[in-house]
Design a protein around this motif. Structure first.
Motif, mmCIF file in Angstrom:
data_model
loop_
_atom_site.group_PDB
_atom_site.id
_atom_site.type_symbol
_atom_site.label_atom_id
_atom_site.label_comp_id
_atom_site.label_asym_id
_atom_site.label_seq_id
_atom_site.Cartn_x
_atom_site.Cartn_y
_atom_site.Cartn_z
ATOM 1 N N SER A 127 24.589 63.635 62.046
ATOM 2 C CA SER A 127 24.531 63.529 60.590
ATOM 3 C C SER A 127 23.335 62.692 60.137
ATOM 4 C CB SER A 127 25.835 62.967 60.033
ATOM 5 O OG SER A 127 26.043 61.637 60.457
ATOM 6 N N GLU A 145 26.149 63.929 54.936
ATOM 7 C CA GLU A 145 27.595 64.063 54.775
ATOM 8 C C GLU A 145 28.091 65.444 55.185
ATOM 9 O OE1 GLU A 145 26.122 60.676 52.619
ATOM 10 O OE2 GLU A 145 25.498 62.770 52.504
ATOM 11 N N SER A 146 27.319 66.468 54.856
ATOM 12 C CA SER A 146 27.724 67.831 55.217
ATOM 13 C C SER A 146 27.849 68.000 56.723
ATOM 14 C CB SER A 146 26.711 68.846 54.683
ATOM 15 O OG SER A 146 26.680 68.800 53.279
ATOM 16 N N VAL A 149 30.933 66.045 58.031
ATOM 17 C CA VAL A 149 32.176 66.757 57.724
ATOM 18 C C VAL A 149 32.307 67.978 58.631
ATOM 19 C CG1 VAL A 149 33.368 68.125 55.954
ATOM 20 C CG2 VAL A 149 32.367 65.909 55.363
ATOM 21 N N GLN A 153 35.669 67.843 60.770
ATOM 22 C CA GLN A 153 36.786 68.405 60.015
ATOM 23 C C GLN A 153 37.855 69.031 60.893
ATOM 24 O OE1 GLN A 153 35.559 71.402 57.245
ATOM 25 N NE2 GLN A 153 34.403 72.552 58.775
ATOM 26 N N LEU A 158 39.937 68.267 56.786
ATOM 27 C CA LEU A 158 38.858 68.258 55.804
ATOM 28 C C LEU A 158 38.887 67.007 54.923
ATOM 29 C CD1 LEU A 158 36.426 69.617 54.548
ATOM 30 C CD2 LEU A 158 37.989 70.940 53.093
ATOM 31 N N ALA A 161 37.825 63.937 56.911
ATOM 32 C CA ALA A 161 36.398 64.009 57.261
ATOM 33 C C ALA A 161 35.539 63.694 56.038
ATOM 34 C CB ALA A 161 36.049 65.382 57.829
ATOM 35 N N LEU A 162 35.937 64.222 54.872
ATOM 36 C CA LEU A 162 35.212 63.917 53.629
ATOM 37 C C LEU A 162 35.298 62.435 53.303
ATOM 38 C CD1 LEU A 162 36.242 66.976 51.432
ATOM 39 C CD2 LEU A 162 33.903 66.343 52.066
ATOM 40 N N ALA A 165 33.064 60.469 55.734
ATOM 41 C CA ALA A 165 31.645 60.666 55.406
ATOM 42 C C ALA A 165 31.261 59.843 54.177
ATOM 43 C CB ALA A 165 31.363 62.147 55.170
#
Length: 169
Positions: A127, A145-146, A149, A153, A158, A161-162, A165
């Motif tokens: 990341s 962040e993407s 995740v 995830q 999800l 993970a969000l 992040a």
């Protein structure tokens, strides 16, 4: 100034190369178990990382990078292999330490979720590198962040993970 710029360029190549090598190494077993077929992609990442690090260690390549910023007429010398290996090793230690920090953060903010140390190291390195390479976003916002995740995830869910992040930022 040119020597500092050249040093920063070499350091970035060493940092990205060592980080990608860490991502490949830590993620092989983790991603293959969840995403069959990912081994081939990670093998390419590992091979490219090794090639990039070998290029930096090769004096003609290092001199060429340094010449990009050196004043005309100067004949810069390449850093010694020992100095470059030290830099690569220090970067590897830093990637591992940042991964441990993410792992500890996950344990603190998401105690119900079990994140493996190798997963944390690989996800952080991937990341961070993604954020570094997203040139148009300040601080790699969104890209970093993407990737985190995406990598976490399946293991954390999800929402978790969000959350990880976001708080790791």
């Amino acid at each position: 100034p040119w020597a500092a710029t050249a040093s920063a360029i070499l350091l970035q190549v060493a940092s990205i190369g060592s980080g990608a090598l860490i991502v490949g190494g830590t993620s092989l077993a983790v991603l293959e178990a969840r995403r069959p077929g990912s081994t081939a992609g990670l093998a390419v990442v590992i091979a490219l990382s090794i090639a990039g690090l070998a290029a930096v260690l090769w004096p003609p390549f290092s001199r060429r990078l340094i010449r990009l910023v050196a004043p005309k007429g100067s004949e810069p010398t390449a850093p010694t292999a020992a100095a470059l290996l030290f830099g690569i090793g220090a970067n590897g230690l830093a990637w591992g330490s940042y991964g441990v920090a993410l792992w500890l953060l996950a344990r603190g903010v998401l105690p119900q979720v079990q994140l493996g140390l190798a997963e944390a190291v690989g996800a952080f390195a991937a990341s961070y590198i993604a954020g570094l390479l997203v040139l148009l976003a300040p601080g790699g916002v969104g890209g970093r962040e993407s990737v985190m995740v995406f990598m976490l995830q399946d293991r954390l869910g999800l929402a978790n993970a969000l959350a990880l992040a976001a708080v790791s930022r």
